[in-house]
Each structure stands twice: as C-alpha cells, then as structure tokens.
Motif scaffolding. Sequence first.
Motif, short mmCIF file in Angstrom:
data_model
loop_
_atom_site.label_atom_id
_atom_site.label_comp_id
_atom_site.label_asym_id
_atom_site.label_seq_id
_atom_site.Cartn_x
_atom_site.Cartn_y
_atom_site.Cartn_z
N ALA A 3 37.55 31.62 30.78
CA ALA A 3 36.37 32.13 31.51
C ALA A 3 35.42 32.92 30.63
N GLU A 6 33.42 30.59 28.49
CA GLU A 6 32.40 29.94 29.31
C GLU A 6 31.20 30.86 29.50
N SER A 103 28.93 36.66 34.76
CA SER A 103 30.18 36.52 35.52
C SER A 103 31.15 37.67 35.22
#
Length: 141
Positions: A3, A6, A103
């Motif tokens: 994650a 990303e 995020s």
Amino acid sequence: MVAYLEAVNDDVRSKFGTLTLSGSSVTVVHSNDSALDPSATYAVVNVGVSNNSQQTMGTSKRFRATGEVLCELWVPIATGENDVEDLVENVTNLFIAQTSTVSAHTIRYQPAPAVLSTPIREEGHWSRTVRIPFTVDYFVT
C-alpha cells in the motif's frame, strides 16, 4: 503492490500529470511499453525501497521506508537539447522539499533530487535520468 508503495507511485504519477514542456504534457509510461510515439515527451518512472524501520510500538505501529524514484526523461531530438534540460529543471523543482499525504501515507521528498546523467541521444530522443529520494511513513495495526 504494498500500500505505501502504491501511495508513492500514485503521488509521483499525479505530480507528473501537472508537468508540461513547450505546451505539451509529459506522459508517464512503463519501461516495457513498445509503442512509444517518437514525437512524444515521456518519462519512465521506477519506484524502489531501500530500507524499512519500525518507529513506534503498540497496537498501531508506525513504520518508515526510504527509497528513491528513478525518472528517465525522454524528449524528441527534433525539439532540441534545451527541452530535456528544461524538463529536468521542472522535475527537480516539482519534488524539492515536497511533502504529500496519499491514502494516510505521509511522503517526504528529500534530500533534493539529483541528476544522474548527462544528455544522451538515443532512439530519436534526448534522455536524462533524475533520482528523487523519498521517505514514507505508514501504519500497521
């Protein structure tokens, strides 16, 4: 893909989406792209992590990863060598001391980017490579 990688990849690609050179946009492509337009300006972006370390303990552990983004910048020869130099300067300025949150991942681009190559004529393009170091904090619960 992990994650936090990303998040770095998405942030770098979104920053490149804001770049223009002589009124044309800079397309981010994959290194195995076989159908590249010889008249296009583009960047091949690779994100790599060199180190991970745990920063805090407890139920929500904070980790820190360091790495670098390598950007191969390609400008058509017909536009001239100065355009690749302008693009290098634009990319360097885009990432100097920047901090982004994507995020819930905090990404810091520091120290300053470094230019790794002199201009190279290859496959109908001028090419230069820029190294952009980064640190990203992420949490594991």
